[in-house]
Design an enzyme around this catalytic site. Structure first.
Site, short mmCIF file in Angstrom:
data_model
loop_
_atom_site.label_atom_id
_atom_site.label_comp_id
_atom_site.label_asym_id
_atom_site.label_seq_id
_atom_site.Cartn_x
_atom_site.Cartn_y
_atom_site.Cartn_z
N SER A 94 0.80 -1.23 0.00
CA SER A 94 0.00 0.00 0.00
C SER A 94 0.83 1.27 0.00
O SER A 94 0.74 2.10 0.91
CB SER A 94 -0.94 -0.04 1.19
OG SER A 94 -1.66 -1.24 1.14
N ARG A 103 7.90 6.11 -3.98
CA ARG A 103 8.28 6.82 -2.75
C ARG A 103 7.56 6.15 -1.59
O ARG A 103 6.55 5.49 -1.78
CB ARG A 103 7.90 8.31 -2.82
CG ARG A 103 6.42 8.53 -3.05
CD ARG A 103 6.01 9.99 -3.13
NE ARG A 103 4.56 10.10 -3.18
CZ ARG A 103 3.83 9.98 -4.28
NH1 ARG A 103 4.43 9.74 -5.42
NH2 ARG A 103 2.53 10.06 -4.24
N ASP A 129 -3.73 -1.54 -2.04
CA ASP A 129 -4.88 -1.91 -1.19
C ASP A 129 -6.21 -1.37 -1.75
O ASP A 129 -7.26 -1.99 -1.59
CB ASP A 129 -4.69 -1.49 0.28
CG ASP A 129 -4.31 -0.03 0.47
OD1 ASP A 129 -4.10 0.67 -0.53
OD2 ASP A 129 -4.22 0.40 1.63
#
Ligand code: BGC
Length: 504
Positions: A156, A171, A209
């Site tokens: 996620s 990132r 997710d």
């Protein structure tokens, strides 16, 4: 001014008006479009290479793991093919030191170890049979596909997806910070550690997710309508939605374009809306938001998420409370009865109180305070005492805290509505298709905030009604459903599709 008046003044700084809402939706739609056209935009609009949502008839046994913001979950999912499933799962909190580990090996080997523990506990027969067979096999012989668990990896964080089980980390968010993982294929990082432990597991699909939530909701949701959006309002926030393939124009210029099924004419796009408006053209801003941003490892990034999601709301509240406590004119938590000859009032906060510690307030505190309707706000006063060492908070003090918590929670929900409303409008789903089943706009959600913050959905719906494109009629057509354990089931569903596609 009284404590309550001071608190009202601060709470008013969090107001997010109908006008703001409209500006927000307009900017959101425009940044969505920009992200579909080119790379490197504020909202990443990542193509997932998943081109269809399930219809509930899918079957099989799959493994899924979920690295969210707070926990790591391992589960096995038996899809029964009749919109139902059974799920076995284990969950561990991710140790803080691993979130900021020196090397990605430290984190990913921990994850692989959890998978091993899970297999030994819940699928030991399969696991032992595999080990035995491995020992008796001659070198170079490979395993048959059916002996290997296909695993859906819910990861996620923002990933540049290159294919269904390949993607490089763009990132970190939500407080994670492991330098050497940036730019690496996270599936490979996990597979390497799985192989090191000789586990019969293949990382078959990489799933955000939100995409998992969308898939899971679509599998389980009633009626014929597929789900439009999967959204998380938890530690972090993000959404994935079904977009027309032809609108994802940047796909053409993406050199590493993967193989995918184009026949559906759709592509599920992971918006990464946590980074909506990092440039701060329309997002609301207060000094409390600014203080929070400066305390994170990624200032200036995820600016939408930092106003919406669970990881941050407690800290915004803490900043707001501290501003009142430090204001000499405000009597919040001050006990002036203790000193008779001295005009100076003393504070009733313990010196080592979590109120003075960055990240000292958990968002669950907001939910408790927002739900408190006990006489004299007794529950809030007890919490203030227990959690923050505030001794003898008055009813007025508790009311002030409740005002602030409500204002921060309500702004979060109205901003969440901006994101959801913008997706509904930009995909043309605000226009009625003539009534009946076809008219339902289905949204799957998950996360601690939607689940536990009282009235979150009501605030979102109120904001929908205030949007001229959606309005009172449109709001009624929108169905919002919790996709509990969505990311695990969703990852299994994508692993299923992937296993059919790539039988290597
Ligand atoms: C991440 C998203 C994720 C969301 C919800 C954000 O911080 O960037 O990839 O979907 O949190 O977990």
């Amino acid at each position: 001014m009284s404590v309550l008046e001071e608190a009202k003044r601060v709470a008013a700084e969090f107001e997010y008006s109908q006008e703001d809402l409209k500006k927000g939706v307009k900017a959101f739609i425009s940044q969505m479009h920009e992200g579909l056209q080119k790379k490197g935009t504020s909202m990443s609009q990542i193509p997932t290479y998943v081109t269809a949502v399930p219809n509930g008839t899918e079957k099989g046994l799959y493994l899924a793991v979920d690295l969210g913001g707070t926990n790591f979950r391992v589960c096995s999912i038996q899809l029964h093919g009749n919109t139902t499933f059974s799920l076995t799962q284990s969950k561990v909190a991710i140790p803080r030191e691993l979130m900021v580990a020196k090397t990605s090996h430290e984190l990913f080997s921990f994850l692989a170890k959890q998978i091993e523990n899970f297999l030994r506990t819940h699928h030991n027969d399969h696991f032992e049979a595999h080990i035995k067979r491995r020992k008796t096999m001659s070198l170079g012989e490979s395993f048959r596909n059916e002996e290997i668990f296909q695993l859906g990896f819910t990861f996620s964080f923002p990933v540049n997806q290159i294919g269904i089980n390949k993607g490089t980390l763009a990132r970190w968010t939500k407080g994670f910070d492991i330098d050497d993982a940036i730019g690496q294929d996270v599936c490979q990082l996990l597979q390497k550690e799985i192989n090191a432990l000789n586990l019969p597991v293949k990382v078959a699909a990489l799933v955000n997710d939100t995409v998992g939530t969308l898939m899971a909701r679509s599998y389980t949701s009633p009626g014929r309508t597929g789900t439009l959006v999967g959204a998380i309002f938890g530690t972090g926030t993000n959404g994935a939605y079904v977009e027309k393939l032809e609108k994802v124009t940047k796909l053409k210029s993406m050199a590493e374009s993967a193989d995918y099924d184009k026949s559906t004419g759709n592509m599920i796009v992971n918006t990464e809306w946590g980074s909506f408006d990092n440039q701060m053209s329309v997002l609301p801003n207060t000094s409390y938001d600014e203080a929070l941003d400066q305390a994170t490892p990624n200032p200036g990034i995820q600016m939408f998420e930092k106003r919406v999601s669970g990881m941050f709301l407690g800290e915004i509240l803490r900043n707001a409370i501290l501003a009142l406590v430090q204001n000499p004119k405000c009597q919040l938590f001050k006990d002036d009865s203790s000193s008779t000859n001295d005009l100076q009032s003393t504070t009733s906060i313990a010196e080592d109180s979590a109120l003075y510690k960055p990240w000292g307030i958990d968002t669950s505190f907001l939910s408790i305070v927002a739900a408190d309707s006990s006489p004299g706000l007794k529950v809030t006063r007890q919490e203030l005492n227990k959690e923050f060492g505030v001794d003898a908070a008055s009813t007025e003090d508790a009311e002030a805290v409740q005002l602030l918590a409500n204002a921060i929670g309500k702004r979060s929900a109205r901003l969440s509505a901006v994101a959801l409303g913008a997706v509904v409008i930009s995909t043309g789903n605000h226009v009625s298709r003539g009534g009946g089943d076809e008219d339902v706009v289905d949204i799957g959600v998950d996360g601690s905030l939607v689940e536990y913050y009282p009235g979150f959905e009501d605030y979102v719906r109120e904001a929908f009604r205030e949007m001229s494109e959606i309005g009172v009629q449109g709001e009624k057509r929108i169905r919002i459903g919790i996709a509990k354990d969505g990311s695990g089931v969703g990852a299994a569903l994508i692993a299923l599709v992937a296993a059919d596609m790539v039988n290597d």
